[in-house]
Scaffold this motif. Structure first.
Motif, PDB file in Angstrom:
ATOM      1  N   LEU A  61      14.237  18.811   8.791  1.00  6.23           N
ATOM      2  CA  LEU A  61      14.920  19.178   7.461  1.00  6.23           C
ATOM      3  C   LEU A  61      14.378  18.145   6.428  1.00  6.23           C
ATOM      4  CD1 LEU A  61      16.947  21.510   6.577  1.00  6.23           C
ATOM      5  CD2 LEU A  61      18.575  19.691   6.791  1.00  6.23           C
ATOM      6  N   LEU A  62      14.260  18.375   5.272  1.00  7.59           N
ATOM      7  CA  LEU A  62      13.800  17.428   4.402  1.00  7.59           C
ATOM      8  C   LEU A  62      14.935  16.660   3.505  1.00  7.59           C
ATOM      9  CD1 LEU A  62      11.469  19.026   4.785  1.00  7.59           C
ATOM     10  CD2 LEU A  62      10.682  19.035   2.420  1.00  7.59           C
ATOM     11  N   THR A  63      15.914  15.991   4.316  1.00  7.31           N
ATOM     12  CA  THR A  63      16.903  15.226   3.874  1.00  7.31           C
ATOM     13  C   THR A  63      16.718  14.199   2.728  1.00  7.31           C
ATOM     14  OG1 THR A  63      16.763  13.688   5.616  1.00  7.31           O
ATOM     15  CG2 THR A  63      18.052  15.847   5.987  1.00  7.31           C
ATOM     16  N   GLY A  64      15.429  13.709   2.625  1.00  9.41           N
ATOM     17  CA  GLY A  64      15.107  12.820   1.550  1.00  9.41           C
ATOM     18  C   GLY A  64      14.457  13.491   0.444  1.00  9.41           C
ATOM     19  N   LYS A  65      14.375  14.570   0.114  1.00  5.62           N
ATOM     20  CA  LYS A  65      13.602  15.094  -0.802  1.00  5.62           C
ATOM     21  C   LYS A  65      14.361  14.942  -2.231  1.00  5.62           C
ATOM     22  CE  LYS A  65      15.576  19.387  -2.270  1.00  5.62           C
ATOM     23  NZ  LYS A  65      15.024  20.619  -3.332  1.00  5.62           N
ATOM     24  N   SER A  66      15.608  14.563  -2.131  1.00  6.19           N
ATOM     25  CA  SER A  66      16.143  14.236  -3.465  1.00  6.19           C
ATOM     26  C   SER A  66      15.866  12.758  -3.962  1.00  6.19           C
ATOM     27  CB  SER A  66      17.887  14.474  -3.353  1.00  6.19           C
ATOM     28  OG  SER A  66      18.292  13.643  -2.082  1.00  6.19           O
ATOM     29  N   SER A  77      12.397  17.529  -7.959  1.00  9.56           N
ATOM     30  CA  SER A  77      13.196  18.138  -7.026  1.00  9.56           C
ATOM     31  C   SER A  77      12.443  18.667  -5.885  1.00  9.56           C
ATOM     32  CB  SER A  77      13.977  19.267  -7.844  1.00  9.56           C
ATOM     33  OG  SER A  77      13.239  20.143  -8.286  1.00  9.56           O
ATOM     34  N   ASN A  78      11.370  19.127  -6.056  1.00 12.98           N
ATOM     35  CA  ASN A  78      10.478  19.742  -4.904  1.00 12.98           C
ATOM     36  C   ASN A  78       9.320  18.905  -4.844  1.00 12.98           C
ATOM     37  OD1 ASN A  78       9.503  20.581  -7.349  1.00 12.98           O
ATOM     38  ND2 ASN A  78       9.198  22.767  -6.550  1.00 12.98           N
ATOM     39  N   LEU A  79       9.179  17.744  -5.155  1.00 12.30           N
ATOM     40  CA  LEU A  79       7.881  17.116  -5.023  1.00 12.30           C
ATOM     41  C   LEU A  79       7.599  17.110  -3.517  1.00 12.30           C
ATOM     42  CD1 LEU A  79       5.376  15.285  -6.332  1.00 12.30           C
ATOM     43  CD2 LEU A  79       7.118  13.316  -5.988  1.00 12.30           C
ATOM     44  N   MET A  80       8.404  16.494  -2.844  1.00 15.08           N
ATOM     45  CA  MET A  80       8.133  16.409  -1.418  1.00 15.08           C
ATOM     46  C   MET A  80       7.767  17.789  -0.776  1.00 15.08           C
ATOM     47  SD  MET A  80      10.906  14.880   1.424  1.00 15.08           S
ATOM     48  CE  MET A  80      10.469  14.479   3.170  1.00 15.08           C
ATOM     49  N   LYS A  81       8.396  18.735  -0.904  1.00  8.51           N
ATOM     50  CA  LYS A  81       7.905  19.952  -0.605  1.00  8.51           C
ATOM     51  C   LYS A  81       6.643  20.375  -0.938  1.00  8.51           C
ATOM     52  CE  LYS A  81       9.638  24.939  -0.637  1.00  8.51           C
ATOM     53  NZ  LYS A  81       8.801  25.711  -1.490  1.00  8.51           N
ATOM     54  N   GLU A  82       6.207  19.917  -2.183  1.00  4.13           N
ATOM     55  CA  GLU A  82       4.728  20.542  -2.642  1.00  4.13           C
ATOM     56  C   GLU A  82       3.881  19.646  -1.852  1.00  4.13           C
ATOM     57  OE1 GLU A  82       4.721  20.128  -6.792  1.00  4.13           O
ATOM     58  OE2 GLU A  82       5.853  21.872  -7.200  1.00  4.13           O
ATOM     59  N   LEU A  83       4.257  18.440  -1.694  1.00  9.08           N
ATOM     60  CA  LEU A  83       3.382  17.642  -1.084  1.00  9.08           C
ATOM     61  C   LEU A  83       3.025  17.801   0.291  1.00  9.08           C
ATOM     62  CD1 LEU A  83       4.462  14.122  -2.310  1.00  9.08           C
ATOM     63  CD2 LEU A  83       2.314  15.166  -2.753  1.00  9.08           C
ATOM     64  N   LEU A  84       4.144  18.427   1.063  1.00 12.44           N
ATOM     65  CA  LEU A  84       3.956  18.713   2.368  1.00 12.44           C
ATOM     66  C   LEU A  84       3.360  20.117   2.468  1.00 12.44           C
ATOM     67  CD1 LEU A  84       7.313  17.654   3.866  1.00 12.44           C
ATOM     68  CD2 LEU A  84       5.117  16.710   4.094  1.00 12.44           C
ATOM     69  N   GLU A  85       3.557  20.968   1.791  1.00  9.66           N
ATOM     70  CA  GLU A  85       2.829  22.163   1.674  1.00  9.66           C
ATOM     71  C   GLU A  85       1.286  22.163   1.271  1.00  9.66           C
ATOM     72  OE1 GLU A  85       5.276  24.450  -0.909  1.00  9.66           O
ATOM     73  OE2 GLU A  85       6.385  25.645   0.526  1.00  9.66           O
ATOM     74  N   GLU A  93       0.843  -1.145   0.006  1.00 10.65           N
ATOM     75  CA  GLU A  93       0.128  -0.050   0.032  1.00 10.65           C
ATOM     76  C   GLU A  93       0.802   1.257  -0.065  1.00 10.65           C
ATOM     77  OE1 GLU A  93      -2.795   0.129   3.111  1.00 10.65           O
ATOM     78  OE2 GLU A  93      -3.359  -2.280   2.753  1.00 10.65           O
ATOM     79  N   TYR A  94       0.261   2.412  -0.409  1.00 11.55           N
ATOM     80  CA  TYR A  94       1.246   3.624  -0.649  1.00 11.55           C
ATOM     81  C   TYR A  94       1.637   3.958   0.886  1.00 11.55           C
ATOM     82  CZ  TYR A  94       1.939   8.752  -0.914  1.00 11.55           C
ATOM     83  OH  TYR A  94       2.590   9.794  -1.064  1.00 11.55           O
ATOM     84  N   VAL A  95       2.646   4.575   0.801  1.00  9.24           N
ATOM     85  CA  VAL A  95       3.438   4.967   2.165  1.00  9.24           C
ATOM     86  C   VAL A  95       3.651   6.456   1.897  1.00  9.24           C
ATOM     87  CG1 VAL A  95       5.282   4.844   3.704  1.00  9.24           C
ATOM     88  CG2 VAL A  95       4.415   2.674   2.476  1.00  9.24           C
ATOM     89  N   PRO A  96       3.153   7.250   2.857  1.00  8.16           N
ATOM     90  CA  PRO A  96       3.575   8.718   2.809  1.00  8.16           C
ATOM     91  C   PRO A  96       4.867   8.933   3.239  1.00  8.16           C
ATOM     92  CG  PRO A  96       2.006   8.302   4.737  1.00  8.16           C
ATOM     93  CD  PRO A  96       2.280   6.858   3.960  1.00  8.16           C
ATOM     94  N   ALA A  97       5.784   8.644   2.736  1.00 12.28           N
ATOM     95  CA  ALA A  97       7.062   8.727   3.127  1.00 12.28           C
ATOM     96  C   ALA A  97       7.581  10.390   3.000  1.00 12.28           C
ATOM     97  CB  ALA A  97       7.979   7.986   1.769  1.00 12.28           C
ATOM     98  N   HIS A  98       6.972  11.085   2.405  1.00  9.63           N
ATOM     99  CA  HIS A  98       7.256  12.614   2.504  1.00  9.63           C
ATOM    100  C   HIS A  98       6.818  13.157   3.841  1.00  9.63           C
ATOM    101  CE1 HIS A  98       2.903  12.381   1.273  1.00  9.63           C
ATOM    102  NE2 HIS A  98       2.735  13.501   2.105  1.00  9.63           N
ATOM    103  N   ARG A  99       6.155  12.327   4.577  1.00  9.32           N
ATOM    104  CA  ARG A  99       6.080  13.012   5.981  1.00  9.32           C
ATOM    105  C   ARG A  99       6.810  12.518   6.952  1.00  9.32           C
ATOM    106  NH1 ARG A  99       0.040  10.729   5.867  1.00  9.32           N
ATOM    107  NH2 ARG A  99      -0.993  12.346   4.211  1.00  9.32           N
ATOM    108  N   VAL A 100       7.885  11.879   6.333  1.00  7.44           N
ATOM    109  CA  VAL A 100       8.934  11.665   7.418  1.00  7.44           C
ATOM    110  C   VAL A 100      10.258  12.314   7.109  1.00  7.44           C
ATOM    111  CG1 VAL A 100      10.296   9.453   8.191  1.00  7.44           C
ATOM    112  CG2 VAL A 100       8.058   9.372   7.396  1.00  7.44           C
ATOM    113  N   VAL A 101      10.894  13.223   8.286  1.00  2.00           N
ATOM    114  CA  VAL A 101      11.921  13.972   7.892  1.00  2.00           C
ATOM    115  C   VAL A 101      12.959  13.416   9.021  1.00  2.00           C
ATOM    116  CG1 VAL A 101      10.578  15.539   6.770  1.00  2.00           C
ATOM    117  CG2 VAL A 101      10.990  15.862   9.129  1.00  2.00           C
ATOM    118  N   ASN A 102      14.115  14.062   9.110  1.00  2.00           N
ATOM    119  CA  ASN A 102      14.989  13.906  10.181  1.00  2.00           C
ATOM    120  C   ASN A 102      14.597  14.795  11.457  1.00  2.00           C
ATOM    121  OD1 ASN A 102      15.653  16.563   9.390  1.00  2.00           O
ATOM    122  ND2 ASN A 102      18.028  16.229   9.508  1.00  2.00           N
TER     123      ASN A 102
END
Length: 124
Positions: free
Chosen positions: A78-83, A88-96, A65-74
């Motif tokens: 800091l969005l260390t895993g955004k790359s 490049s900014n998908l994670m940021k957009e999802l969170l915003e 099943e889908y895992v909202p990995a973008h909601r997990v940061v250090n």
DNA sequence: CCGATGACTTGAA
DNA sequence: CTTCAAGCCATCG
């Protein structure tokens, strides 16, 4: 009634379900909230294996099943895993999109949006 | 089996 | 305050 082999299979799977546990916790994260790798690591028992959590999320495509990995940061927010996301900014957009304010890959109100998995465990 | 790797964390300088 | 190094442990070649 499952036979012995099946039971053993389930037990073995229960033992090595590092990934599944990570995914399970990650899926519990409410919309608009985030958590840290270390928090998840503690929650699943491997307290010092924060790196493994991130590594498991790296293979979240193998999850059923889908895992909202973008909601997990250090732990600093800091969005260390955004790359590791497609854009490049998908994670940021999802969170915003979930109402989280981000600036320079840093979550502004991190202490406000932080969600502790252990807290949810108490309720359950 | 051994060594390398990693989306981290922590504590010390 | 910032920077740095060591610890962590499940996979992979």
């Amino acid at each position: 009634m499952p036979n012995l082999c099946y039971t053993m299979y389930l037990m073995k799977k229960e033992e090595n379900n590092f990934f599944e546990k990570v995914y399970e916790i990650a899926r519990l994260i409410p919309t608009g909230r985030v958590t840290s790798y270390g928090a998840i690591a503690r929650c699943i028992g491997s307290a010092q294996s924060a790196r493994m959590v991130g590594w498991a999320l790296n293979k979240c495509s193998s999850a059923k099943e889908y895992v909202p990995a973008h909601r997990v940061v250090n732990r600093t927010g800091l969005l260390t895993g955004k790359s590791h996301f497609d854009g490049s900014n998908l994670m940021k957009e999802l969170l915003e999109n979930e109402g989280i304010v981000i600036e320079e890959n840093q979550i502004i109100d991190f202490d406000k949006v932080f969600w502790d998995p252990m807290k949810e465990m108490e309720i359950v």
